[in-house]
Design a protein around this motif. Structure first.
Motif, PDB file in Angstrom:
ATOM      1  N   VAL A  11      -4.892   2.940  -4.489  1.00 29.42           N
ATOM      2  CA  VAL A  11      -4.747   3.562  -3.179  1.00 29.42           C
ATOM      3  C   VAL A  11      -4.845   4.952  -3.290  1.00 29.42           C
ATOM      4  CG1 VAL A  11      -3.324   3.937  -1.160  1.00 29.42           C
ATOM      5  CG2 VAL A  11      -3.073   1.981  -2.385  1.00 29.42           C
ATOM      6  N   VAL A  33       0.849  -1.175  -0.013  1.00 27.89           N
ATOM      7  CA  VAL A  33       0.147  -0.015  -0.045  1.00 27.89           C
ATOM      8  C   VAL A  33       0.983   1.200  -0.023  1.00 27.89           C
ATOM      9  CG1 VAL A  33      -1.725   1.256   1.271  1.00 27.89           C
ATOM     10  CG2 VAL A  33      -1.914  -1.191   0.969  1.00 27.89           C
ATOM     11  N   ALA A  66      -7.205   1.469   0.625  1.00 28.95           N
ATOM     12  CA  ALA A  66      -6.332   0.426  -0.300  1.00 28.95           C
ATOM     13  C   ALA A  66      -7.615  -0.417  -0.931  1.00 28.95           C
ATOM     14  CB  ALA A  66      -5.586  -0.593   0.518  1.00 28.95           C
TER      15      ALA A  66
END
Length: 343
Positions: free
Chosen positions: A328, A280, A296
């Motif tokens: 993200v 992420v 995410a």
């Protein structure tokens, strides 16, 4: 149920199947001014092999350069989208293992009995004894289109799948809302599974087995951020539709999509919440600190087995899945207010 990895789909010859299943065999349709032609198997084994080889060639070429544009004509629907997302993650992390490679070499496959479009094909890839195979769904949207890979899932360890008919025989293609002679429709099963992901202690949560995807989402929720914030996970059904074919025992194998979002929220003013070193974080760019919220979003392809309505056990089973971190995003406006200090 068939447990041998070499017996995922029935390997009987068309002649033997036709003799054993004469009531289901397909005659060549006769000309009729008013009748509807009898549905025919959409592919034979040789054509299926050629299609899979063509898809493999196109996929390998696109993978070599991580070029999503080169997937056109070979991958479509969720398969094309997920592959593009895998390329993005691989580039951001400098780790090509995020591009999930598999061979399209078929152990065996089954095809739809159909006159119209789209047309569905399911096949399982060949694999070594210490590996898990992949279930592939291919589709042809019109007579002028090539068959393309629509979705893939890696099978969960230990799943048991009933046999299906060889391409020369074909099998019924099932619509998303069709529960005829089934324990539930494909859409109902997907909705129940998403509910299980969101409420693991609820009725649906207790009905489905504790598979790899459920464990992954449980692990996401279990991350302890109490000193700086909190984490939450929410799943939802996808909108890509379904690829579903009837099994020999009257059940259905269906492939579809879902997604889940993991939200990291900073709740303690003055604390530090960083996602650096994670996948992420890699997609966040240079600033990997959570100021407010970071979301995410994960894209998931999933396969289910739906039993026939008269089965002894009518519980649907998740057969396999593949997932990728799709995107993200951040919302710094959700940052916790700093406490005022007394004069």
């Amino acid at each position: 149920m068939i447990t041998s990895r070499r017996a995922f789909f029935t390997a009987a010859t068309a002649t033997a199947l036709a003799a054993a299943l004469s009531a289901c065999s397909q005659d060549v349709p006769t000309s009729s001014a008013t009748g509807t032609p009898t549905p025919q198997p959409v592919l034979d084994s040789d054509r299926l092999t050629a299609i899979l080889e063509r898809v493999q060639t196109g996929l390998d070429a696109a993978d070599a350069d991580k070029n999503a544009d080169a997937l056109a004509g070979y991958l479509t629907g969720p398969a094309a989208r997920v592959r593009k997302e895998e390329y993005q993650v691989a580039s951001a992390t400098e780790d090509d293992s995020f591009v999930h490679t598999f061979t399209t070499t078929s152990q065996a496959g089954t095809v739809a009995l159909a006159n119209d479009f789209p047309r569905t094909v399911l096949t399982i890839t060949d694999f070594a004894d210490d590996e898990q195979g992949y279930l592939l769904a291919l589709t042809q949207d019109s007579a002028r289109d090539n068959y393309q890979l629509w979705a893939w899932t890696q099978l969960f360890a230990g799943v048991e799948i009933p046999s299906t008919y060889a391409p020369a025989i074909g099998t019924e293609q099932i619509a998303a809302d069709d529960a005829t002679d089934l324990a539930a429709s494909p859409q109902e099963v997907l909705d129940a599974y998403v509910d299980a992901l969101n409420d693991p202690d609820g009725e649906n949560g207790k009905a489905f087995a504790d598979d790899v995807l459920r464990q992954r989402i449980a692990a996401e929720r279990a991350v302890d951020l109490s000193e700086a914030g909190e984490v939450s996970v929410t799943a939802k059904a996808g909108s890509d539709g379904f690829s579903s074919l009837r099994t020999a025992d009257g059940g259905v194998i269906t492939m579809t999509t879902l997604s889940f979002a993991t939200v990291y929220k900073k709740t303690v003013a003055g604390s530090t919440l960083s996602l650096s070193g994670s996948t992420v974080g890699a997609l966040m760019g240079d600033d990997q600190e959570v100021a407010g919220t970071v979301t995410a979003d994960y894209d998931v392809m999933v396969a289910f087995l739906i039993p026939p309505a008269d089965a002894e056990d009518t519980t649907a089973t998740a057969l396999g899945m593949d997932l990728v971190l799709a995107s993200v995003s951040r919302d710094d406006s959700q940052a916790p207010a700093e406490e005022e200090t007394a004069d």
